[in-house]
Design an enzyme around this catalytic site. Structure first.
Site, PDB file in Angstrom:
ATOM      1  N   ARG A 308       0.809  -1.103   0.040  1.00 26.43           N
ATOM      2  CA  ARG A 308       0.075   0.006  -0.036  1.00 26.43           C
ATOM      3  C   ARG A 308       1.021   1.193   0.037  1.00 26.43           C
ATOM      4  O   ARG A 308       0.620   2.204  -0.437  1.00 26.43           O
ATOM      5  CB  ARG A 308      -0.983  -0.021   1.177  1.00 26.43           C
ATOM      6  CG  ARG A 308      -2.181   1.214   0.909  1.00 26.43           C
ATOM      7  CD  ARG A 308      -3.267   0.885   1.986  1.00 26.43           C
ATOM      8  NE  ARG A 308      -4.298  -0.178   1.553  1.00 26.43           N
ATOM      9  CZ  ARG A 308      -5.333   0.310   0.696  1.00 26.43           C
ATOM     10  NH1 ARG A 308      -5.567   1.946   0.615  1.00 26.43           N
ATOM     11  NH2 ARG A 308      -6.067  -0.483   0.462  1.00 26.43           N
ATOM     12  N   GLU A 709     -10.188   5.881   6.910  1.00 29.05           N
ATOM     13  CA  GLU A 709      -8.845   6.195   6.948  1.00 29.05           C
ATOM     14  C   GLU A 709      -8.374   7.437   6.163  1.00 29.05           C
ATOM     15  O   GLU A 709      -7.454   8.179   6.697  1.00 29.05           O
ATOM     16  CB  GLU A 709      -7.839   4.970   6.252  1.00 29.05           C
ATOM     17  CG  GLU A 709      -7.987   3.935   7.185  1.00 29.05           C
ATOM     18  CD  GLU A 709      -7.630   2.471   6.317  1.00 29.05           C
ATOM     19  OE1 GLU A 709      -8.330   1.990   5.232  1.00 29.05           O
ATOM     20  OE2 GLU A 709      -6.475   1.804   6.467  1.00 29.05           O
TER      21      GLU A 709
END
Ligand code: MTE
Ligand code: MOS
Length: 758
Positions: A308, A709
């Protein structure tokens, strides 16, 4: 449409009536308490272990050792690299054995009497040492586009640099906790503060050597998780279950804060090394990037976290040629794990850091260089995914510049700075683009079980867990609208593995996207079964039947939903259904590092203003303006809370929270007294949060977008504002502001000194 004003448990949170796992202790009169025997070394061999003395301690009932494990004594979710009772100690404070006592005090005193001898081995504690020793769990993971080396060499300008980024302690208010017991049917029941009950069930079954249908895991709610309970709840659930297995009594494991901090993983510290090529306008030509994450003693989720980071090393910018490589360092520290953003924040901090260095090298404004490099419609990321809605980046950017009066305030700040030699202000705007979906494609599925009773009341079960983020509040809204009942008629039940099996972790911000869609699927099925019944009762065409707020209407009729349900029941129509959802059209091939790993991107931007005291390096966050793309909000107050909380948590990571491990690998900052957390004084004095308007996201539940997030990364604007203010201490011609993260007063102080000397 009636919207719940607030979080479904808000009153219970405030009054203290909300039950968390450890609150259930009083329900089990014969419960035992577990306490670990800790290693005083970060790397060592256990040469001798004797529990005889501990068993002499009054109140000590039993101990747990490797020989007690009926199944596999390993809780590593993927690689099976986490021995529950290690022979080789691989991080400081690693539990060697556990003691069970009638009271917590007895268990602690017993643990102190366990005799352990160690042969101490050299420990690798820093990323630098791991790189030198080539101590890696994994790597290189690699994403490439074009010929980065050639693009850099051909570019009019090049820069090379390094950046260290610190980790972060989750500091969930509720520490790791599990209670295990035999249930009424002879199965193992575990109450666990876990984001991933299905995996906790899997690990408990593995350790006990039994089938998963013998294990039920329930999570009522968590007092915060932030990724820290995505896999790291598992070993404590396993210890509790093992204790129950051995003693046939309920067993409780709860880590006090100091142990939780010493034992559990954190956000990964990163070290980045880069070489970048760009032109005279600051346009990126090529980037060569090496990322080293500090994985700690086991692999945990470090690989997907690093992926990520690599996916997000573009943030909102087109990098025409990129060679990004990543390694997970194997160190003798806690096993670093998921933390809000999951590596994305680290990748994005690096590219934002680089753009500032480019801007100051060219004597351009960083915000100008940023906007020049934005993705536009039709662009593709370095891993081959089209940047859908790329135009939103600029739309958000321009709108926020307007509402935050960016240009006006820049001029004011320039005047302020000219008049204050020892105190400077900085203003920065940064964008954020965050990919939504689990990058492991198979995780992008969810199930639900919706039960409708004949009186019109509803129980909703789904695979997601509630950690304060408001998932249950949104699910309740979705079920109410999906069935056409009032929100009050819907009860969201505790998450249990015997209601929905094989669920994914509640993570990747996808809790509502996935579970909400599964719940809606179930509701839609039930409603479709009710339509013909209602049409008959109302004497109207089935197409005319409407369900809303507990009433069913059609033609000129309007009846209570309970009467329709009762009639349907008498016709032997099932009033419950399971729902399922899988995210469409996503895929990723790790071998070629290409694909479409994300269903969509969540966009946002933030403007932060800070003031730095040049004598102390202390800073204050004066104002923050955030604009986040959340699609059509399902529960606006919850989303607002997520954006504010995420931003402040991000600002804490980047400016206050510093993890310090000593040379022996012991975490020196293992409590709130030594680990500085954001609190009231660190909140921005002016805090404006807005949602992007006209932002409906097609193909996502009710047109909404994930929010858990993405806002954390808006805090990068605080770090960039600090760099602006530091630069203001120097002359116009000053170069890049090199500043490792977190930007503590100490680091800011030294950076100010460096700027002043220029
Ligand atoms: N908000 C609160 N209050 N507490 C939390 O633990 N976790 C964050 C975010 N917001 C968290 C939170 C993380 S890491 C994620 S992935 C998402 O919530 C998970 O929930 P969601 O998918 O339902 O948004
Ligand atoms: Mo969140 S880090 O995906 O649990």
């Amino acid at each position: 449409m009636v919207k719940p004003a607030h979080h479904e448990s808000a009153e219970a949170h405030v009054t203290g009536e909300a039950l968390y796992t450890d609150d259930l202790v009083s329900r089990f009169p014969h419960l035992l308490h577990a306490w670990p025997v800790l290693s005083p070394h970060a790397h060592a061999l256990v040469t001798y272990l004797n529990v005889a003395d501990a068993l002499e301690e009054p109140g000590v009932v039993d101990t747990l050792l490797a020989a007690d494990v009926p199944g596999e004594g390993n809780t590593g979710a993927n690689r099976h690299d986490e021995l529950l009772f290690p022979v080789e100690i691989t991080y400081h404070s690693q539990p060697v054995a556990w003691v069970l006592g009638e009271t917590l005090e007895a268990a602690r005193l017993g643990a102190a009497r366990v005799v352990v001898q160690f042969e101490v081995l050299p420990a690798i504690v820093t990323i630098q040492d791991a790189i030198s020793a080539k101590s890696f769990h994994s790597g290189p993971l690699r994403i490439r586009r074009g010929d980065a080396a050639a693009a850099i060499d051909d570019a009019p300008h090049t820069l090379a640099g390094e950046l260290s980024i610190g980790g972060q302690e989750h500091f969930y208010l509720e520490t790791q906790c599990a209670i295990a017991r035999y249930d009424e049917t002879g199965g193992i029941h575990v109450e666990s503060s876990t984001q991933h009950p299905a995996e906790t069930q899997e690990i408990v079954a593995r350790v006990l050597g039994i089938a998963r249908n013998q294990v039920t895991v329930q999570c009522t709610r968590m007092g915060g998780a932030f990724g820290g309970k995505e896999v790291q709840a598992n070993p404590y659930a396993a210890i509790a279950a093992l204790g129950t297995w051995k003693t046939k009594r309920p067993v409780r494991v709860r880590l006090p804060r100091r142990l939780d901090m010493a034992l559990t993983g954190k956000r990964h510290p990163f070290f980045a090394r880069f070489r970048v090529g760009f032109d005279a306008d600051g346009l990126l030509r090529g980037l060569d990037l090496e990322l080293y994450s500090d994985g700690g003693w086991s692999i945990d989720l470090s690989e997907p976290v690093l992926w990520r980071a690599l996916f997000h090393s573009d943030n909102a910018y087109l990098v025409p040629a990129l060679d990004a490589r990543g390694w997970v360092c194997h160190t003798h520290k806690t096993s670093q794990t998921a933390f809000r953003g999951f590596g994305g924040p680290q990748g994005m901090v690096v590219i934002e850091d680089i753009l500032e260095r480019i801007a100051r090298t060219l004597r351009l404004d960083p915000h100008v260089v940023r906007e020049r490099n934005f993705y536009s419609e039709g662009d593709v990321t370095h891993y081959g995914q089209p940047v859908k809605d790329a135009g939103r980046i600029e739309r958000i950017w321009n709108r926020l510049k307007e509402t935050s009066e960016f240009n006006l305030r820049r001029a004011e700040i320039a005047r302020f700075n000219a008049a204050h030699p020892h105190c400077k202000r900085g203003l920065a705007i940064t964008p954020a683009k965050f990919g939504i979906s689990f990058t492991a494609t198979f995780f992008n599925q969810a199930g639900a079980l919706v039960l409708v009773y004949r009186d019109g009341s509803v129980q909703v079960n789904h695979g997601g867990t509630e950690m304060g983020q408001g998932l249950h509040t949104k699910i309740r809204e979705i079920a109410a609208q999906g069935l056409g009942v009032t929100v009050d008629a819907v009860r969201v039940m505790p998450t249990r593995t015997d209601k929905v099996p094989n669920t994914s972790a509640t993570a990747a911000s996808a809790g509502t996207d996935l579970n909400g869609a599964a719940v809606l699927d179930a509701c839609t099925q039930i409603r479709a079964r009710l339509v013909p019944v209602a049409a008959e009762m109302l004497g109207c065409d089935p197409a005319a039947v409407r369900f809303a707020a507990g009433r069913v209407s059609g033609g000129s009729g309007d009846i209570d939903i309970a009467s329709v349900l009762d009639a349907a029941y008498r016709k032997r129509i099932p009033l419950f259904a399971h729902g399922f959802y899988r995210t469409p059209e996503i895929h990723f091939d790790a071998k070629t590092a290409t694909g479409k790993p994300f269903h969509y991107f969540a966009y946002g931007a933030a403007v932060s203003e800070v003031e730095i005291d040049g004598f102390t390096g202390a800073h204050r966050l004066l104002r923050a303006d955030l604009l986040q793309d959340i699609g059509d909000s399902i529960v606006p107050l919850v989303d607002l809370g997520q954006i504010e909380g995420g931003f402040v948590q991000g600002a804490g990571w980047l400016t206050l929270e510093e993890l310090v491990w000593d040379a022996q690998g012991r975490l020196a900052t293992n409590g709130a007294s030594t680990y500085k957390l954001p609190s009231w004084p660190e909140m921005p004095e002016v805090f404006n949060v807005a949602f992007l308007e006209r932002a409906t996201e097609p193909g996502v539940i009710f047109g909404s977008k994930a929010v858990g997030e993405p806002p954390l990364m808006l805090a990068i604007s605080v770090r960039e504002a600090i760099r602006e203010a530091i630069a203001a201490f120097g002359c116009e011609c000053g170069g890049p502001v090199e500043l490792d993260s977190p930007a503590t007063p100490e680091r800011i102080f030294w950076a100010v000194g460096k700027a002043r000397r220029r």
